[in-house]
Design a protein around this motif. Structure first.
Motif, mmCIF file in Angstrom:
data_model
loop_
_atom_site.group_PDB
_atom_site.id
_atom_site.type_symbol
_atom_site.label_atom_id
_atom_site.label_comp_id
_atom_site.label_asym_id
_atom_site.label_seq_id
_atom_site.Cartn_x
_atom_site.Cartn_y
_atom_site.Cartn_z
ATOM 1 N N LEU A 98 71.929 84.365 -3.829
ATOM 2 C CA LEU A 98 71.557 83.636 -5.174
ATOM 3 C C LEU A 98 71.873 82.285 -4.977
ATOM 4 C CD1 LEU A 98 72.745 86.284 -7.885
ATOM 5 C CD2 LEU A 98 70.407 85.567 -7.417
ATOM 6 N N GLU A 99 72.895 81.934 -4.243
ATOM 7 C CA GLU A 99 73.600 80.596 -3.830
ATOM 8 C C GLU A 99 72.238 79.955 -2.868
ATOM 9 O OE1 GLU A 99 77.247 77.821 -2.459
ATOM 10 O OE2 GLU A 99 76.869 79.741 -1.658
ATOM 11 N N LYS A 100 71.883 80.711 -1.978
ATOM 12 C CA LYS A 100 70.783 80.028 -1.134
ATOM 13 C C LYS A 100 69.505 79.811 -1.716
ATOM 14 C CE LYS A 100 68.574 81.153 3.176
ATOM 15 N NZ LYS A 100 68.491 82.180 4.322
ATOM 16 N N ALA A 101 69.105 80.719 -2.822
ATOM 17 C CA ALA A 101 67.886 80.386 -3.673
ATOM 18 C C ALA A 101 68.155 79.457 -4.716
ATOM 19 C CB ALA A 101 67.767 81.758 -4.354
ATOM 20 N N GLY A 102 69.471 78.858 -4.917
ATOM 21 C CA GLY A 102 69.835 77.860 -5.685
ATOM 22 C C GLY A 102 70.136 78.222 -7.329
ATOM 23 N N LEU A 103 70.116 79.591 -7.419
ATOM 24 C CA LEU A 103 70.344 80.050 -8.818
ATOM 25 C C LEU A 103 71.884 79.888 -9.271
ATOM 26 C CD1 LEU A 103 68.100 83.070 -8.503
ATOM 27 C CD2 LEU A 103 67.535 80.837 -9.508
ATOM 28 N N VAL A 104 72.798 79.998 -8.315
ATOM 29 C CA VAL A 104 74.187 79.810 -8.585
ATOM 30 C C VAL A 104 74.862 78.718 -7.296
ATOM 31 C CG1 VAL A 104 74.422 82.168 -9.210
ATOM 32 C CG2 VAL A 104 75.107 81.764 -6.800
ATOM 33 N N THR A 105 75.862 78.488 -7.621
ATOM 34 C CA THR A 105 76.511 77.310 -7.020
ATOM 35 C C THR A 105 78.084 77.739 -6.818
ATOM 36 O OG1 THR A 105 76.911 75.022 -6.725
ATOM 37 C CG2 THR A 105 77.309 75.488 -8.867
ATOM 38 N N SER A 106 78.610 77.428 -5.675
ATOM 39 C CA SER A 106 79.851 77.856 -5.376
ATOM 40 C C SER A 106 80.779 76.758 -5.757
ATOM 41 C CB SER A 106 80.236 78.249 -4.051
ATOM 42 O OG SER A 106 79.712 77.305 -3.074
ATOM 43 N N GLN A 107 81.873 76.983 -6.139
ATOM 44 C CA GLN A 107 83.151 75.967 -6.636
ATOM 45 C C GLN A 107 84.182 76.061 -5.589
ATOM 46 O OE1 GLN A 107 83.936 77.573 -10.656
ATOM 47 N NE2 GLN A 107 82.122 76.572 -11.443
ATOM 48 N N LEU A 108 85.029 75.207 -5.436
ATOM 49 C CA LEU A 108 85.948 74.931 -4.629
ATOM 50 C C LEU A 108 86.945 76.307 -4.653
ATOM 51 C CD1 LEU A 108 86.968 71.532 -4.308
ATOM 52 C CD2 LEU A 108 85.781 72.644 -2.668
#
Length: 188
Positions: A53-63
Protein backbone atom coordinates in the motif's frame (compact mmCIF):
# COMPACT_ATOMS: atom_id res chain seq x y z
CA UNK A 1 -2.27 -13.62 -0.89
CA UNK A 2 -3.22 -12.55 -4.44
CA UNK A 3 -0.41 -11.48 -6.74
CA UNK A 4 -2.01 -8.03 -6.74
CA UNK A 5 -1.92 -7.18 -3.04
CA UNK A 6 -4.56 -4.47 -3.51
CA UNK A 7 -7.12 -7.25 -4.16
CA UNK A 8 -6.54 -8.86 -0.76
CA UNK A 9 -9.74 -8.87 1.33
CA UNK A 10 -7.84 -7.33 4.27
CA UNK A 11 -7.05 -4.11 2.40
CA UNK A 12 -10.48 -2.50 2.88
CA UNK A 13 -10.64 -3.05 6.66
CA UNK A 14 -6.97 -2.05 7.03
CA UNK A 15 -7.61 1.23 5.23
CA UNK A 16 -10.73 1.70 7.36
CA UNK A 17 -8.76 1.28 10.57
CA UNK A 18 -6.15 3.72 9.29
CA UNK A 19 -8.92 6.26 8.68
CA UNK A 20 -9.55 6.05 12.42
CA UNK A 21 -5.89 6.59 13.33
CA UNK A 22 -2.36 5.84 12.12
CA UNK A 23 -1.07 2.46 13.28
CA UNK A 24 1.81 0.03 13.07
CA UNK A 25 1.48 -3.53 11.77
CA UNK A 26 1.13 -5.13 15.21
CA UNK A 27 -1.62 -2.69 16.22
CA UNK A 28 -3.48 -3.20 12.93
CA UNK A 29 -3.24 -6.98 13.26
CA UNK A 30 -4.62 -6.86 16.80
CA UNK A 31 -7.48 -4.50 15.86
CA UNK A 32 -8.40 -6.55 12.77
CA UNK A 33 -8.57 -9.74 14.87
CA UNK A 34 -10.64 -8.05 17.58
CA UNK A 35 -13.09 -6.38 15.24
CA UNK A 36 -13.29 -8.95 12.45
CA UNK A 37 -12.84 -12.40 13.95
CA UNK A 38 -14.13 -14.00 10.74
CA UNK A 39 -11.10 -12.75 8.78
CA UNK A 40 -7.84 -14.68 8.66
CA UNK A 41 -5.21 -12.19 9.81
CA UNK A 42 -1.48 -12.63 10.35
CA UNK A 43 1.03 -9.93 11.18
CA UNK A 44 3.23 -10.97 8.25
CA UNK A 45 0.32 -10.49 5.83
CA UNK A 46 -0.52 -7.10 7.35
CA UNK A 47 3.13 -6.04 7.12
CA UNK A 48 3.35 -7.16 3.48
CA UNK A 49 0.13 -5.37 2.62
CA UNK A 50 1.29 -2.16 4.32
CA UNK A 51 4.47 -2.22 2.23
CA UNK A 52 2.43 -2.78 -0.96
CA UNK A 53 0.00 0.00 0.00
CA UNK A 54 2.92 2.33 0.67
CA UNK A 55 4.45 1.49 -2.71
CA UNK A 56 1.06 2.27 -4.31
CA UNK A 57 0.98 5.65 -2.53
CA UNK A 58 -2.08 4.83 -0.40
CA UNK A 59 -0.28 4.97 2.95
CA UNK A 60 2.85 6.67 4.16
CA UNK A 61 5.21 5.44 6.84
CA UNK A 62 6.14 7.59 9.79
CA UNK A 63 9.45 7.55 11.63
CA UNK A 64 9.76 4.50 13.89
CA UNK A 65 8.87 5.19 17.51
CA UNK A 66 9.87 3.29 20.62
CA UNK A 67 7.30 2.86 23.38
CA UNK A 68 8.75 1.62 26.66
CA UNK A 69 11.03 -1.39 26.24
CA UNK A 70 9.41 -2.41 22.97
CA UNK A 71 11.35 -2.29 19.73
CA UNK A 72 10.79 0.76 17.52
CA UNK A 73 7.69 0.41 15.36
CA UNK A 74 6.85 2.15 12.12
CA UNK A 75 3.33 3.55 12.05
CA UNK A 76 1.44 4.08 8.80
CA UNK A 77 -1.11 6.76 7.93
CA UNK A 78 -3.43 7.15 4.97
CA UNK A 79 -2.48 9.59 2.23
CA UNK A 80 -5.03 11.75 0.44
CA UNK A 81 -4.87 9.23 -2.40
CA UNK A 82 -5.42 6.45 0.15
CA UNK A 83 -8.59 8.10 1.48
CA UNK A 84 -9.94 8.50 -2.07
CA UNK A 85 -9.09 4.86 -2.84
CA UNK A 86 -10.77 3.77 0.40
CA UNK A 87 -13.98 5.62 -0.49
CA UNK A 88 -13.90 4.05 -3.95
CA UNK A 89 -13.45 0.56 -2.44
CA UNK A 90 -16.38 1.14 -0.08
CA UNK A 91 -18.59 2.25 -2.99
CA UNK A 92 -17.53 -0.71 -5.11
CA UNK A 93 -18.14 -3.17 -2.27
CA UNK A 94 -21.60 -1.73 -1.66
CA UNK A 95 -22.51 -1.65 -5.32
CA UNK A 96 -20.88 -4.73 -6.85
CA UNK A 97 -20.23 -7.43 -4.26
CA UNK A 98 -22.43 -10.54 -4.25
CA UNK A 99 -25.34 -10.91 -1.83
CA UNK A 100 -24.39 -12.08 1.66
CA UNK A 101 -20.66 -11.63 0.99
CA UNK A 102 -17.84 -10.63 3.31
CA UNK A 103 -16.95 -7.89 0.82
CA UNK A 104 -20.38 -6.32 1.32
CA UNK A 105 -20.12 -6.63 5.11
CA UNK A 106 -16.73 -4.89 5.06
CA UNK A 107 -18.09 -2.10 2.84
CA UNK A 108 -21.08 -1.60 5.17
CA UNK A 109 -18.67 -1.39 8.12
CA UNK A 110 -17.24 1.79 6.62
CA UNK A 111 -20.35 3.21 4.94
CA UNK A 112 -20.11 6.43 6.98
CA UNK A 113 -17.01 7.47 5.00
CA UNK A 114 -19.54 8.49 2.33
CA UNK A 115 -21.99 11.38 2.52
CA UNK A 116 -25.38 10.13 3.74
CA UNK A 117 -27.24 10.84 0.50
CA UNK A 118 -24.54 9.06 -1.56
CA UNK A 119 -24.58 6.06 0.76
CA UNK A 120 -28.38 5.76 0.62
CA UNK A 121 -28.37 6.13 -3.16
CA UNK A 122 -25.80 3.35 -3.61
CA UNK A 123 -27.76 1.12 -1.24
CA UNK A 124 -30.97 1.75 -3.22
CA UNK A 125 -29.16 0.78 -6.41
CA UNK A 126 -27.88 -2.41 -4.81
CA UNK A 127 -31.35 -3.32 -3.56
CA UNK A 128 -32.75 -2.76 -7.07
CA UNK A 129 -30.05 -4.99 -8.59
CA UNK A 130 -30.68 -7.72 -6.02
CA UNK A 131 -34.44 -7.47 -6.64
CA UNK A 132 -33.80 -8.23 -10.31
CA UNK A 133 -31.64 -11.19 -9.31
CA UNK A 134 -34.41 -12.41 -7.01
CA UNK A 135 -36.97 -12.28 -9.82
CA UNK A 136 -34.62 -14.36 -11.98
CA UNK A 137 -34.04 -16.83 -9.14
CA UNK A 138 -37.76 -17.24 -8.51
CA UNK A 139 -38.56 -17.69 -12.19
CA UNK A 140 -35.85 -20.29 -12.77
CA UNK A 141 -37.53 -23.62 -13.27
CA UNK A 142 -36.42 -26.70 -11.38
CA UNK A 143 -34.75 -29.05 -13.84
CA UNK A 144 -37.02 -31.91 -14.96
CA UNK A 145 -36.69 -35.00 -12.85
CA UNK A 146 -34.75 -33.30 -10.03
CA UNK A 147 -36.56 -33.82 -6.73
CA UNK A 148 -37.20 -30.76 -4.57
CA UNK A 149 -35.03 -32.34 -1.86
CA UNK A 150 -32.05 -31.91 -4.17
CA UNK A 151 -32.77 -28.23 -4.83
CA UNK A 152 -33.12 -26.92 -1.28
CA UNK A 153 -30.26 -24.47 -1.82
CA UNK A 154 -32.35 -22.60 -4.39
CA UNK A 155 -35.00 -21.77 -1.79
CA UNK A 156 -32.34 -20.94 0.77
CA UNK A 157 -30.59 -18.54 -1.61
CA UNK A 158 -33.88 -16.85 -2.51
CA UNK A 159 -34.53 -16.27 1.20
CA UNK A 160 -31.01 -14.84 1.68
CA UNK A 161 -31.35 -12.44 -1.25
CA UNK A 162 -34.87 -11.38 -0.15
CA UNK A 163 -33.59 -10.71 3.37
CA UNK A 164 -30.65 -8.73 2.02
CA UNK A 165 -33.00 -6.57 -0.04
CA UNK A 166 -35.22 -5.85 2.97
CA UNK A 167 -32.26 -5.02 5.22
CA UNK A 168 -30.60 -2.79 2.62
CA UNK A 169 -33.79 -0.85 1.86
CA UNK A 170 -34.40 -0.34 5.58
CA UNK A 171 -30.83 0.88 6.09
CA UNK A 172 -31.19 3.39 3.23
CA UNK A 173 -34.48 4.60 4.75
CA UNK A 174 -32.89 5.00 8.19
CA UNK A 175 -29.99 6.97 6.72
CA UNK A 176 -32.33 9.31 4.83
CA UNK A 177 -34.63 9.82 7.82
CA UNK A 178 -31.64 10.63 10.06
CA UNK A 179 -32.44 7.76 12.44
CA UNK A 180 -28.75 6.93 12.22
CA UNK A 181 -26.44 9.58 13.60
CA UNK A 182 -24.43 10.24 10.43
CA UNK A 183 -21.24 12.29 10.48
CA UNK A 184 -21.89 15.80 9.17
CA UNK A 185 -18.76 15.49 7.06
CA UNK A 186 -17.21 12.09 6.30
CA UNK A 187 -13.78 11.46 7.81
CA UNK A 188 -10.89 13.01 5.86
Amino acid sequence: MPLDASRNSLVLPMLGLLVERPAHAYDLTTRLRERYGHLSVTRSTVTSLLKALEKAGLVTSQLPERVGNRPPRTAFALTTTGVADFRSRVEQGLRDSPAASVDFVMAVAYLAILPADRAASILDGRADRLAQELVALRSAARPDGVPAAHMLEAGYWQAIVATDITWIRELARRIRSHEIDWPARPTN
